[in-house]
Structure formats: structure tokens, C-alpha cells
Write a protein that holds these residues in place. Structure first.
Motif, mmCIF file in Angstrom:
data_model
loop_
_atom_site.group_PDB
_atom_site.id
_atom_site.type_symbol
_atom_site.label_atom_id
_atom_site.label_comp_id
_atom_site.label_asym_id
_atom_site.label_seq_id
_atom_site.Cartn_x
_atom_site.Cartn_y
_atom_site.Cartn_z
ATOM 1 N N ILE A 1 -75.654 13.516 20.391
ATOM 2 C CA ILE A 1 -75.780 13.751 18.949
ATOM 3 C C ILE A 1 -74.792 14.866 18.617
ATOM 4 O O ILE A 1 -74.849 15.951 19.199
ATOM 5 C CB ILE A 1 -77.212 14.197 18.547
ATOM 6 N N ASP A 2 -73.895 14.596 17.687
ATOM 7 C CA ASP A 2 -72.879 15.582 17.298
ATOM 8 C C ASP A 2 -73.106 16.172 15.914
ATOM 9 O O ASP A 2 -72.753 17.321 15.668
ATOM 10 C CB ASP A 2 -71.493 14.923 17.309
ATOM 11 N N HIS A 3 -73.643 15.373 15.025
ATOM 12 C CA HIS A 3 -73.840 15.795 13.642
ATOM 13 C C HIS A 3 -75.206 15.323 13.163
ATOM 14 O O HIS A 3 -75.670 14.253 13.563
ATOM 15 C CB HIS A 3 -72.748 15.201 12.736
ATOM 16 N N PHE B 1 -64.113 10.524 13.444
ATOM 17 C CA PHE B 1 -65.405 10.641 14.115
ATOM 18 C C PHE B 1 -65.510 9.747 15.352
ATOM 19 O O PHE B 1 -66.617 9.498 15.846
ATOM 20 C CB PHE B 1 -66.550 10.356 13.145
ATOM 21 N N LYS B 2 -64.385 9.300 15.874
ATOM 22 C CA LYS B 2 -64.396 8.452 17.066
ATOM 23 C C LYS B 2 -65.110 9.182 18.204
ATOM 24 O O LYS B 2 -64.814 10.335 18.507
ATOM 25 C CB LYS B 2 -62.973 8.084 17.494
ATOM 26 N N GLY B 3 -66.069 8.497 18.826
ATOM 27 C CA GLY B 3 -66.823 9.089 19.925
ATOM 28 C C GLY B 3 -67.939 10.019 19.485
ATOM 29 O O GLY B 3 -68.636 10.582 20.321
ATOM 30 N N LYS B 4 -68.136 10.187 18.193
ATOM 31 C CA LYS B 4 -69.169 11.088 17.662
ATOM 32 C C LYS B 4 -70.360 10.284 17.162
ATOM 33 O O LYS B 4 -70.243 9.131 16.768
ATOM 34 C CB LYS B 4 -68.612 11.933 16.506
ATOM 35 N N VAL B 5 -71.515 10.940 17.153
ATOM 36 C CA VAL B 5 -72.760 10.314 16.716
ATOM 37 C C VAL B 5 -73.446 11.235 15.714
ATOM 38 O O VAL B 5 -73.575 12.436 15.952
ATOM 39 C CB VAL B 5 -73.705 10.048 17.906
ATOM 40 N N ALA B 6 -73.914 10.644 14.614
ATOM 41 C CA ALA B 6 -74.642 11.402 13.592
ATOM 42 C C ALA B 6 -76.038 10.845 13.415
ATOM 43 O O ALA B 6 -76.247 9.630 13.465
ATOM 44 C CB ALA B 6 -73.903 11.345 12.257
ATOM 45 N N ILE B 7 -76.985 11.742 13.204
ATOM 46 C CA ILE B 7 -78.336 11.373 12.780
ATOM 47 C C ILE B 7 -78.395 11.635 11.287
ATOM 48 O O ILE B 7 -77.990 12.705 10.819
ATOM 49 C CB ILE B 7 -79.404 12.201 13.502
ATOM 50 N N LEU B 8 -78.914 10.655 10.550
ATOM 51 C CA LEU B 8 -79.036 10.784 9.104
ATOM 52 C C LEU B 8 -80.480 10.518 8.702
ATOM 53 O O LEU B 8 -80.990 9.419 8.933
ATOM 54 C CB LEU B 8 -78.121 9.779 8.399
ATOM 55 N N THR B 9 -81.154 11.506 8.102
ATOM 56 C CA THR B 9 -82.483 11.246 7.552
ATOM 57 C C THR B 9 -82.311 10.839 6.089
ATOM 58 O O THR B 9 -81.306 11.155 5.459
ATOM 59 C CB THR B 9 -83.415 12.472 7.667
ATOM 60 N N GLY B 10 -83.279 10.118 5.578
ATOM 61 C CA GLY B 10 -83.142 9.592 4.221
ATOM 62 C C GLY B 10 -81.971 8.628 4.143
ATOM 63 O O GLY B 10 -81.223 8.595 3.177
ATOM 64 N N ALA B 11 -81.821 7.813 5.192
ATOM 65 C CA ALA B 11 -80.618 7.004 5.375
ATOM 66 C C ALA B 11 -80.669 5.639 4.707
ATOM 67 O O ALA B 11 -79.670 4.933 4.698
ATOM 68 C CB ALA B 11 -80.356 6.825 6.875
ATOM 69 N N GLY C 1 -64.967 5.868 12.384
ATOM 70 C CA GLY C 1 -65.014 5.688 13.830
ATOM 71 C C GLY C 1 -66.279 6.146 14.521
ATOM 72 O O GLY C 1 -66.399 6.013 15.740
ATOM 73 N N GLY C 2 -67.244 6.717 13.779
ATOM 74 C CA GLY C 2 -68.462 7.239 14.396
ATOM 75 C C GLY C 2 -69.577 6.221 14.499
ATOM 76 O O GLY C 2 -69.455 5.073 14.067
ATOM 77 N N LYS C 3 -70.680 6.670 15.094
ATOM 78 C CA LYS C 3 -71.901 5.883 15.213
ATOM 79 C C LYS C 3 -73.018 6.660 14.543
ATOM 80 O O LYS C 3 -72.996 7.893 14.507
ATOM 81 C CB LYS C 3 -72.225 5.620 16.684
ATOM 82 N N VAL C 4 -74.020 5.921 14.026
ATOM 83 C CA VAL C 4 -75.072 6.579 13.257
ATOM 84 C C VAL C 4 -76.457 6.143 13.689
ATOM 85 O O VAL C 4 -76.702 4.976 13.979
ATOM 86 C CB VAL C 4 -74.908 6.330 11.741
#
Length: 153
Positions: A93-95, A15-25, A41-44
Motif C-alpha cells: 500500500i503506497d497511498h 503511479f506504475k507499481g503503486k497501490v492506493a486504498i480509497l474509502t468512499g470509492a 498506471g496504479g492499482k486501487v
């Protein structure tokens, strides 16, 4: 259909360079997905209703890898603002994991109307709003949204 191809030692960069939004996190599935995503490797962008837990998780993951917003998925305006702010903060935002959910306990005769309405609004309306407000960002990145549900809901 795409496939993720990993080789020895490269899985940490999935997930390098990718960003995820997580609800209920703040806890449970959302918090563990955040940990795993960052480990890969991602960001959240963490969205939830427990600011102390969200802040603790952000500290655990590191401020360059995580940021949090105290938002109820029943509040469309606040959710849209948080999603847009996350996209601005991380640049993309990727995921999206629409994971916020609640359950009420008791029989149909015991459950009051307000509790039932809250369950429906969080578990169905919250997913709808998460999808609606993240869709423009996911279209830009050709990203992906996953909705989590529970039989208890």
C-alpha cells in the motif's frame, strides 16, 4: 519534499507499481480518483458501502488493477481486515485516500442525536480508523495518506 517530474508521454506511468486504498470509492471523488490513479498506471483497493457500484467500477478498471471490499468505516475490525487484505492482494500500500463521508441535513433543532453521531463517526472516526489501520503499511512503503473533508459534513 519530493516533486513529481513528468515528461511528454511519461505521465501515464506516474503511479506504475503503486497501490492506493480509497474509502468512499463507489461514487464521486473516490470513483474518479480510482479512474485517474489506474489511468496513471496504479492499482486501487476500493472500500465502500455500495457493492454493486464497487463491482461495476472494478469491472471498468479491470480485475488486475482494482479490487473492492464492502466495508463501513465505522467498523474498525472490518476496516482493518479490508486494509490488510488489500495489502496482501496487491503486495503493498503506497497511498491512502480517506474519502468516506456523509452529511445530515436540517438545523440543529431538526437533527436527531443518532444522525449527528453517525456523521461524526463516519467523518471523524472513519478517518481515524483509516489512518490507524493503514499506517503500518504506509510506514513500510514510506507512503502517503490524504484525508478529504467537506463543509457539508
Amino acid at each position: 519534499m519530493s516533486h513529481v517530474k513528468t515528461t511528454s508521454g511519461s505521465s501515464k506511468k506516474r503511479f506504475k507499481g503503486k497501490v492506493a486504498i480509497l474509502t468512499g470509492a463507489a461514487r464521486g471523488i473516490g470513483a474518479q480518483v480510482a479512474r485517474d490513479y489506474v489511468a496513471e498506471g496504479g492499482k486501487v483497493a476500493l472500500i465502500g458501502l455500495e457493492p454493486e457500484l464497487l463491482a461495476d467500477l472494478t469491472r471498468e478498471l479491470g480485475p488486475s488493477a482494482a479490487a473492492w471490499w464492502d466495508v463501513d468505516v465505522r467498523d474498525g475490525e472490518a476496516l482493518k481486515h479490508a486494509i490488510d487484505a488489500a495489502a496482501t492482494h496487491f503486495g503493498r500500500i503506497d497511498h491512502v485516500l480517506a474519502n468516506a463521508g456523509i452529511a445530515s441535513y436540517g438545523t440543529v433543532r431538526q437533527l436527531d442525536d443518532a444522525a449527528f453521531d453517525r456523521v461524526i463517526d463516519v467523518n471523524l472516526g472513519g478517518v481515524f480508523r483509516t489512518m490507524k489501520y493503514s499506517a503500518p503499511h504506509l510506514e513500510k512503503s514510506r507512503g502517503y495518506l490524504l484525508a478529504v473533508s467537506s463543509m457539508a459534513a
